[in-house]
Design a protein around this motif. Structure first.
Motif, PDB file in Angstrom:
ATOM      1  N   LEU A   1       4.707   7.691  -7.616  1.00  0.00           N
ATOM      2  CA  LEU A   1       4.080   7.674  -6.282  1.00  0.00           C
ATOM      3  C   LEU A   1       2.749   8.421  -6.314  1.00  0.00           C
ATOM      4  CD1 LEU A   1       4.498   6.875  -3.220  1.00  0.00           C
ATOM      5  CD2 LEU A   1       5.049   9.287  -2.895  1.00  0.00           C
ATOM      6  N   ALA A   2       2.752   9.586  -6.966  1.00  0.00           N
ATOM      7  CA  ALA A   2       1.523  10.386  -7.002  1.00  0.00           C
ATOM      8  C   ALA A   2       0.398   9.640  -7.715  1.00  0.00           C
ATOM      9  CB  ALA A   2       1.807  11.721  -7.686  1.00  0.00           C
ATOM     10  N   LEU A   3       0.753   8.906  -8.768  1.00  0.00           N
ATOM     11  CA  LEU A   3      -0.281   8.172  -9.501  1.00  0.00           C
ATOM     12  C   LEU A   3      -0.820   7.002  -8.677  1.00  0.00           C
ATOM     13  CD1 LEU A   3       1.297   8.258 -13.082  1.00  0.00           C
ATOM     14  CD2 LEU A   3      -0.692   9.538 -12.261  1.00  0.00           C
ATOM     15  N   ARG A   4       0.056   6.416  -7.877  1.00  0.00           N
ATOM     16  CA  ARG A   4      -0.421   5.311  -7.024  1.00  0.00           C
ATOM     17  C   ARG A   4      -1.236   5.810  -5.832  1.00  0.00           C
ATOM     18  NH1 ARG A   4       1.236   0.428  -8.524  1.00  0.00           N
ATOM     19  NH2 ARG A   4       3.215   0.309  -9.632  1.00  0.00           N
ATOM     20  N   MET A   5      -0.777   6.914  -5.245  1.00  0.00           N
ATOM     21  CA  MET A   5      -1.439   7.385  -4.014  1.00  0.00           C
ATOM     22  C   MET A   5      -2.634   8.266  -4.306  1.00  0.00           C
ATOM     23  SD  MET A   5       1.479   8.609  -1.348  1.00  0.00           S
ATOM     24  CE  MET A   5       0.463   8.636   0.109  1.00  0.00           C
ATOM     25  N   GLY A   6      -2.602   8.914  -5.461  1.00  0.00           N
ATOM     26  CA  GLY A   6      -3.581   9.951  -5.746  1.00  0.00           C
ATOM     27  C   GLY A   6      -3.044  11.255  -5.166  1.00  0.00           C
ATOM     28  N   PHE A   7      -3.437  12.372  -5.787  1.00  0.00           N
ATOM     29  CA  PHE A   7      -2.844  13.636  -5.354  1.00  0.00           C
ATOM     30  C   PHE A   7      -3.272  14.009  -3.938  1.00  0.00           C
ATOM     31  CE2 PHE A   7      -1.900  18.238  -5.570  1.00  0.00           C
ATOM     32  CZ  PHE A   7      -0.540  18.083  -5.747  1.00  0.00           C
ATOM     33  N   ARG A   8      -4.489  13.643  -3.568  1.00  0.00           N
ATOM     34  CA  ARG A   8      -4.950  13.929  -2.205  1.00  0.00           C
ATOM     35  C   ARG A   8      -4.061  13.215  -1.174  1.00  0.00           C
ATOM     36  NH1 ARG A   8      -9.905  15.825  -0.347  1.00  0.00           N
ATOM     37  NH2 ARG A   8     -10.740  15.711  -2.447  1.00  0.00           N
ATOM     38  N   GLY A   9      -3.707  11.975  -1.497  1.00  0.00           N
ATOM     39  CA  GLY A   9      -2.834  11.194  -0.609  1.00  0.00           C
ATOM     40  C   GLY A   9      -1.472  11.862  -0.461  1.00  0.00           C
ATOM     41  N   VAL A  10      -0.952  12.372  -1.581  1.00  0.00           N
ATOM     42  CA  VAL A  10       0.343  13.053  -1.546  1.00  0.00           C
ATOM     43  C   VAL A  10       0.242  14.299  -0.662  1.00  0.00           C
ATOM     44  CG1 VAL A  10       1.970  14.390  -2.949  1.00  0.00           C
ATOM     45  CG2 VAL A  10       1.140  12.192  -3.782  1.00  0.00           C
ATOM     46  N   CYS A  11      -0.842  15.054  -0.822  1.00  0.00           N
ATOM     47  CA  CYS A  11      -1.004  16.277  -0.012  1.00  0.00           C
ATOM     48  C   CYS A  11      -1.068  15.928   1.476  1.00  0.00           C
ATOM     49  CB  CYS A  11      -2.285  17.026  -0.409  1.00  0.00           C
ATOM     50  SG  CYS A  11      -2.199  17.692  -2.066  1.00  0.00           S
ATOM     51  N   GLU A  12      -1.731  14.832   1.795  1.00  0.00           N
ATOM     52  CA  GLU A  12      -1.809  14.414   3.209  1.00  0.00           C
ATOM     53  C   GLU A  12      -0.425  14.085   3.753  1.00  0.00           C
ATOM     54  OE1 GLU A  12      -6.316  12.691   2.810  1.00  0.00           O
ATOM     55  OE2 GLU A  12      -4.725  11.269   3.325  1.00  0.00           O
TER      56      GLU A  12
ATOM     57  N   ASP B   1       0.848  -1.191   0.000  1.00  0.00           N
ATOM     58  CA  ASP B   1       0.000   0.000   0.000  1.00  0.00           C
ATOM     59  C   ASP B   1       0.892   1.253   0.000  1.00  0.00           C
ATOM     60  OD1 ASP B   1      -1.286   2.310   1.457  1.00  0.00           O
ATOM     61  OD2 ASP B   1      -3.022   0.980   1.241  1.00  0.00           O
ATOM     62  N   PRO B   2       0.729   2.141  -0.984  1.00  0.00           N
ATOM     63  CA  PRO B   2       1.651   3.276  -1.092  1.00  0.00           C
ATOM     64  C   PRO B   2       1.633   4.207   0.121  1.00  0.00           C
ATOM     65  CG  PRO B   2      -0.141   3.462  -2.705  1.00  0.00           C
ATOM     66  CD  PRO B   2      -0.257   2.107  -2.086  1.00  0.00           C
ATOM     67  N   ALA B   3       0.443   4.414   0.702  1.00  0.00           N
ATOM     68  CA  ALA B   3       0.355   5.321   1.853  1.00  0.00           C
ATOM     69  C   ALA B   3       1.067   4.710   3.057  1.00  0.00           C
ATOM     70  CB  ALA B   3      -1.100   5.630   2.175  1.00  0.00           C
ATOM     71  N   VAL B   4       0.868   3.416   3.258  1.00  0.00           N
ATOM     72  CA  VAL B   4       1.501   2.728   4.396  1.00  0.00           C
ATOM     73  C   VAL B   4       3.018   2.719   4.207  1.00  0.00           C
ATOM     74  CG1 VAL B   4       1.722   0.485   5.582  1.00  0.00           C
ATOM     75  CG2 VAL B   4      -0.540   1.296   4.815  1.00  0.00           C
ATOM     76  N   PHE B   5       3.431   2.427   2.969  1.00  0.00           N
ATOM     77  CA  PHE B   5       4.862   2.363   2.657  1.00  0.00           C
ATOM     78  C   PHE B   5       5.535   3.721   2.908  1.00  0.00           C
ATOM     79  CE2 PHE B   5       8.405   2.793  -0.319  1.00  0.00           C
ATOM     80  CZ  PHE B   5       9.117   1.627  -0.095  1.00  0.00           C
ATOM     81  N   ALA B   6       4.930   4.785   2.360  1.00  0.00           N
ATOM     82  CA  ALA B   6       5.515   6.124   2.501  1.00  0.00           C
ATOM     83  C   ALA B   6       5.539   6.542   3.968  1.00  0.00           C
ATOM     84  CB  ALA B   6       4.724   7.128   1.663  1.00  0.00           C
TER      85      ALA B   6
END
Ligand code: 3DU
Length: 229
Positions: A50-61, A25-30
């Protein structure tokens, strides 16, 4: 906006972590990496994978959650018409990023970049892979152009140390040089610093390691031998 050189001083490190590839899971990994690596890593360079896997909202978080400990750099290698680049930079700044990487070959970026406030811009002047003939042939042109733009610095490849040294000799003293290509692409940690880079960008040799803390620690130890800390 976070102070890149201040963070580097405090951590006695010149390491920018490239986050492109993830496992699971990209969010868990990051989250796992950023929670652990704060003492060693100065900046986090978020790549498009990473942005494409997490989605831009995920990156902002992610930027919001870890913003107090890291400088966040958006590496979407912007290369569009100036009006679009201006809008992209404004949105990335609004999203919490401290800086962005842009391609310089579209040229004509003076006006688009002069309006950018509170957000660093780094221009690519060469690339690290062997096949980047076209860009590398225009290295001197791109360097001259970068120096006229009044940007924060350039990205120059650790795999081609001669270019890093030429960039350092040519650019104004206050320009930073970020060097990717350390680790997975073959350059030794500390080698780009020795040639005049300000920071080394390292991705897979840390992110793909089972012992990512140990891998980051080895990079920083090599860097400290070069910068004398
Ligand atoms: O090879 P690594 O996994 O350490 O990652 C290098 C990073 O630096 C990666 O995000 C890539 O997009 C970026 N980069 C280069 O590797 C080479 C360049 O010339 C410019 C950026």
């Amino acid at each position: 906006m976070r102070d890149l050189l201040g963070l580097a001083e405090r951590k006695k490190s010149r390491l920018i972590l490239a986050l492109d590839f993830v496992s699971g899971d990209p969010a868990v990994f990051a989250d796992r990496l950023l929670a652990a690596l704060e003492p060693l890593v100065v900046g986090v360079k978020v790549g498009l994978p990473l942005a494409l896997r997490m989605g831009f909202r995920g990156v902002c978080e992610l930027v919001e959650r870890y913003g107090s400990g890291y400088y966040f750099l958006a590496d979407f290698k912007l290369a569009d018409i100036p009006d679009v680049v201006r809008e992209e930079l404004a949105l990335l700044s609004e999203a919490g990023f401290d800086g962005s990487i842009v391609h310089l070959f579209p040229m004509g970026l003076e006006e688009a970049l002069s309006g950018v406030r509170g957000h660093d811009v780094f221009g690519l002047v060469a690339m690290s892979h062997a096949g980047s003939r076209l860009l590398d042939e225009h290295f001197e042109d791109l360097l001259r152009y970068a120096s006229r733009l009044g940007i924060r610095g350039v990205v120059a490849p650790a795999t081609k140390p001669g270019l890093v040294a030429r960039a350092r000799a040519f650019l104004p003293e206050d320009y930073l040089i970020l060097s990717p290509g350390v680790g997975a692409q073959g350059a030794e940690p500390g080698s780009a610093l020795r040639h005049g880079a300000t920071f080394e960008i390292v991705g897979r040799s840390i992110t793909a390691s089972e012992d990512y803390y140990g891998a980051a620690e080895r990079v920083v130890e090599s860097q400290r031998r070069v910068i004398g800390e």
